[in-house]
Design an enzyme around this catalytic site. Structure first.
Site, PDB file in Angstrom:
ATOM      1  N   GLU A  45      10.422  -7.426  -8.084  1.00 51.29           N
ATOM      2  CA  GLU A  45       9.389  -7.769  -7.107  1.00 51.29           C
ATOM      3  C   GLU A  45       8.179  -8.191  -7.906  1.00 51.29           C
ATOM      4  O   GLU A  45       7.464  -7.362  -8.475  1.00 51.29           O
ATOM      5  CB  GLU A  45       9.046  -6.582  -6.203  1.00 51.29           C
ATOM      6  N   ARG A  49      -0.432 -11.085  -7.920  1.00 51.88           N
ATOM      7  CA  ARG A  49      -1.733 -10.500  -8.278  1.00 51.88           C
ATOM      8  C   ARG A  49      -2.353 -11.156  -9.493  1.00 51.88           C
ATOM      9  O   ARG A  49      -3.414 -10.742  -9.943  1.00 51.88           O
ATOM     10  CB  ARG A  49      -1.576  -9.000  -8.559  1.00 51.88           C
ATOM     11  N   THR A  73       3.120  -8.273  -2.786  1.00 51.81           N
ATOM     12  CA  THR A  73       1.694  -8.405  -2.519  1.00 51.81           C
ATOM     13  C   THR A  73       1.393  -9.682  -1.735  1.00 51.81           C
ATOM     14  O   THR A  73       0.419 -10.391  -2.002  1.00 51.81           O
ATOM     15  CB  THR A  73       0.848  -8.330  -3.812  1.00 51.81           C
ATOM     16  N   LYS A 133       8.567  -1.712   4.219  1.00 48.10           N
ATOM     17  CA  LYS A 133       7.989  -0.948   3.118  1.00 48.10           C
ATOM     18  C   LYS A 133       7.129   0.166   3.720  1.00 48.10           C
ATOM     19  O   LYS A 133       6.561  -0.001   4.813  1.00 48.10           O
ATOM     20  CB  LYS A 133       7.150  -1.918   2.277  1.00 48.10           C
TER      21      LYS A 133
HETATM   22  C1  3PG Z   1       3.032  -1.882  -4.826  1.00 48.15           C
HETATM   23  O1  3PG Z   1       2.452  -2.944  -4.813  1.00 48.15           O
HETATM   24  O2  3PG Z   1       4.123  -1.724  -4.273  1.00 48.15           O
HETATM   25  C2  3PG Z   1       2.382  -0.736  -5.487  1.00 48.15           C
HETATM   26  O3  3PG Z   1       1.193  -1.099  -6.045  1.00 48.15           O
HETATM   27  C3  3PG Z   1       3.224  -0.099  -6.519  1.00 48.15           C
HETATM   28  O4  3PG Z   1       2.776   1.195  -6.590  1.00 48.15           O
HETATM   29  P1  3PG Z   1       2.820   2.030  -7.953  1.00 48.15           P
HETATM   30  O5  3PG Z   1       2.076   1.236  -8.966  1.00 48.15           O
HETATM   31  O6  3PG Z   1       2.163   3.339  -7.613  1.00 48.15           O
HETATM   32  O7  3PG Z   1       4.282   2.187  -8.323  1.00 48.15           O
END
Ligand code: 3PG
Length: 212
Positions: A45, A49, A73, A133
């Site tokens: 994934e 960003r 994102t 999610k």
């Molecule tokens: C995401 O975008 O799914 C989260 O930022 C991931 O979360 P984590 O960095 O706590 O694993």
């Protein structure tokens, strides 16, 4: 790694842990994808960003076709089609506004909208979509929340993400309404910066074995 790529139509069924990846340097994208696949996680994934995110998706799609690359994102509807055009085979959003849902649905690609409340879960179910999610998972109630939602909306299936660690992932995966968890711990920034691909493969191997 399996000989045939896993079915991208159900992002929750691909792997127990979906690596949530941030790519700062485009050149890191392909080796990161290869390192994850070598450890048994042929899924990325790639989060939108950084300025190179779409190019990173395109590079993985072209050079590592056995890896199922998706875009994470997604926070604006137009990003959904841009990501699919770049090669993303699934989409993940931290939220589930009506416009985001419509934008992701219009691409035809499987997607995981983000939910954190019962009303959001029900709103996504109303659209006919059962996979979603759960974000930010730890801050929003963790496994206790998912148990409670399971009693009122058992048809909803989740990929919890946000604050999950190697130590807590198995507790989530044991729940009947969890298909996979997402996490960024597979690709820590220091390992990526150091091009420590073997280190990433080791982390992926440990995560891949969480559900055997
Ligand atoms: C995401 O975008 O799914 C989260 O930022 C991931 O979360 P984590 O960095 O706590 O694993």
């Amino acid at each position: 790694m399996s000989e045939s790529p896993p079915d991208p139509m159900d992002p929750l069924a691909l792997v127990p842990v979906v690596p949530v990846v941030v790519i700062e340097r485009l050149a890191d994208a392909v080796p990161v994808a290869r390192a994850l696949a070598a450890g048994g996680l042929p899924v990325v994934e790639l989060t939108l960003r950084t300025p190179v995110a779409l190019e990173a998706i395109a590079a993985i799609s072209a050079e590592v076709p056995d890896v199922v690359v998706g875009a994470g994102t997604i926070t604006a509807p137009a990003q959904a089609q841009e990501a699919v055009d770049a090669g993303a085979r699934f989409l993940v959003s931290p939220g589930a506004t009506p416009r985001l849902l419509a934008g992701m649905h219009a691409t035809g690609a499987p997607f995981l909208p983000g939910t954190a409340t019962v009303s959001e879960v029900l709103a996504v179910l109303e659209t006919g979509q059962q996979a979603m999610k759960f974000f930010p998972a730890e801050l929003s109630g963790g496994t206790g929340y998912l148990r409670a939602v399971g009693s009122v909306a058992p048809q909803a299936r989740f990929c919890p993400t946000g604050g999950i660690t190697p130590a807590t992932a198995a507790d989530y995966l044991a729940l009947p309404n969890v298909g996979c968890v997402g996490g960024s711990w597979l690709t820590p920034a220091p390992l990526v910066a150091a091009a420590d691909w073997a280190g990433i493969t080791d982390l992926a191997r440990a995560a891949a074995s969480l559900r055997s």
